[in-house]
Design a protein around this motif. Sequence first.
Motif, mmCIF file in Angstrom:
data_model
loop_
_atom_site.group_PDB
_atom_site.id
_atom_site.type_symbol
_atom_site.label_atom_id
_atom_site.label_comp_id
_atom_site.label_asym_id
_atom_site.label_seq_id
_atom_site.Cartn_x
_atom_site.Cartn_y
_atom_site.Cartn_z
ATOM 1 N N ASP A 267 0.783 -1.294 -0.114
ATOM 2 C CA ASP A 267 0.042 0.126 -0.042
ATOM 3 C C ASP A 267 0.884 1.365 -0.210
ATOM 4 N N SER A 268 0.218 2.330 -0.286
ATOM 5 C CA SER A 268 1.016 3.562 -0.498
ATOM 6 C C SER A 268 1.594 4.162 1.141
ATOM 7 N N GLU A 269 1.188 3.824 2.084
ATOM 8 C CA GLU A 269 1.813 4.189 3.208
ATOM 9 C C GLU A 269 2.897 3.154 3.425
ATOM 10 N N ALA A 270 2.978 2.087 2.952
ATOM 11 C CA ALA A 270 4.278 1.006 3.090
ATOM 12 C C ALA A 270 5.224 1.540 2.118
ATOM 13 N N GLN A 271 4.743 2.020 1.050
ATOM 14 C CA GLN A 271 5.825 2.347 -0.002
ATOM 15 C C GLN A 271 6.559 3.630 0.441
ATOM 16 N N GLU A 272 5.652 4.394 1.250
ATOM 17 C CA GLU A 272 6.270 5.738 1.804
ATOM 18 C C GLU A 272 7.416 5.453 2.508
ATOM 19 N N ARG A 273 7.381 4.566 3.625
ATOM 20 C CA ARG A 273 8.166 4.161 4.606
ATOM 21 C C ARG A 273 9.299 3.363 3.720
ATOM 22 N N LEU A 274 9.044 2.650 2.889
ATOM 23 C CA LEU A 274 10.174 2.143 1.996
ATOM 24 C C LEU A 274 11.070 3.253 1.441
ATOM 25 N N GLN A 275 10.504 4.138 0.723
ATOM 26 C CA GLN A 275 11.384 5.147 0.174
ATOM 27 C C GLN A 275 12.200 5.816 1.159
ATOM 28 N N LYS A 276 11.829 6.306 2.127
ATOM 29 C CA LYS A 276 12.696 6.876 3.511
ATOM 30 C C LYS A 276 13.560 6.136 3.778
ATOM 31 N N ASN A 277 13.628 4.645 3.627
ATOM 32 C CA ASN A 277 14.622 3.918 4.087
ATOM 33 C C ASN A 277 15.578 3.092 2.846
ATOM 34 N N LEU A 278 15.437 3.443 1.996
ATOM 35 C CA LEU A 278 16.024 2.970 0.691
ATOM 36 C C LEU A 278 17.539 2.976 0.796
ATOM 37 N N SER A 279 18.182 4.013 1.436
ATOM 38 C CA SER A 279 19.739 4.180 1.384
ATOM 39 C C SER A 279 20.303 3.563 2.547
ATOM 40 N N ASN A 280 19.613 3.196 3.785
ATOM 41 C CA ASN A 280 20.013 2.434 4.940
ATOM 42 C C ASN A 280 19.678 0.879 4.802
ATOM 43 N N LEU A 281 18.732 0.651 4.326
ATOM 44 C CA LEU A 281 18.410 -0.632 4.573
ATOM 45 C C LEU A 281 18.042 -1.543 3.106
ATOM 46 N N HIS A 282 18.127 -0.853 2.103
ATOM 47 C CA HIS A 282 18.126 -1.591 0.782
ATOM 48 C C HIS A 282 19.216 -1.258 -0.153
ATOM 49 N N PRO A 283 20.424 -1.562 0.183
ATOM 50 C CA PRO A 283 21.554 -1.377 -0.840
ATOM 51 C C PRO A 283 21.609 -1.833 -2.064
#
Length: 226
Positions: free
Chosen positions: A95-111
């Motif tokens: 969902d959109s809320e989860a995707q927003e959280r994902l984008q905020k954490n891309l640099s530190n959790l999703h190399p």
Amino acid sequence: MTKIGRGLFLLCATAALVSCSPETSAVSDPHEQNDLSKPQIDYSKKIEIIERVKTPESVLSILISKLESEWPTLFAAQTENELLQKYSFITWHIDSEAQERLQKNLSNLHPEYVEYAKLLKEGVLPAEHCVVTKLSIDRYSSEEVAVTAQYELHLKNGQKKHLTVSLTANANFEKFNPRFNTSEGKPLDSAGSEQQELAREFIFSALTNDEIRKLKIEELYELFKQ
């Protein structure tokens, strides 16, 4: 159909079967059906039934499916938006809320995502073809499972590029892996009851346990009766 897909199909089919039984055919208030804090529902017993057949294989199968079938789709993404959508799907940020959280954490959790987005901007990706050259189980226990996949990308310029991805998962689904979204979107209030916590644990266990197929029909009815 993946094991998760088969598990979800089994859960839905069983739930439908129970809802059509004589004991549950009466129409009830939908708000009552969604109230997970009802004391008459013994979630402890339901969880006990699932735990009896639960093995680390259910977590292992998720990781293998992710790396073998789903992860290669990232290398075929044509745009960064498509890459993000594919990655969101793989990591359960739907969902959109989860995707927003994902984008905020891309640099530190999703190399890996950051690396693929860079390769896409540089024109290295998308690849014309991807081959999983090796899939290895690095760690396997009742508490934690780790799997590594090696990929060979056939690029548009005729060259090949090799990438390696490792995923580790906790057998407790709510602690599965920080890069995966295992929440319901809205966390429970701090005043959430023990009954609500048990309900969440039951739902997570049921949705990720392919071993439910081993249960007797009486136990399946016990799982889904309200």
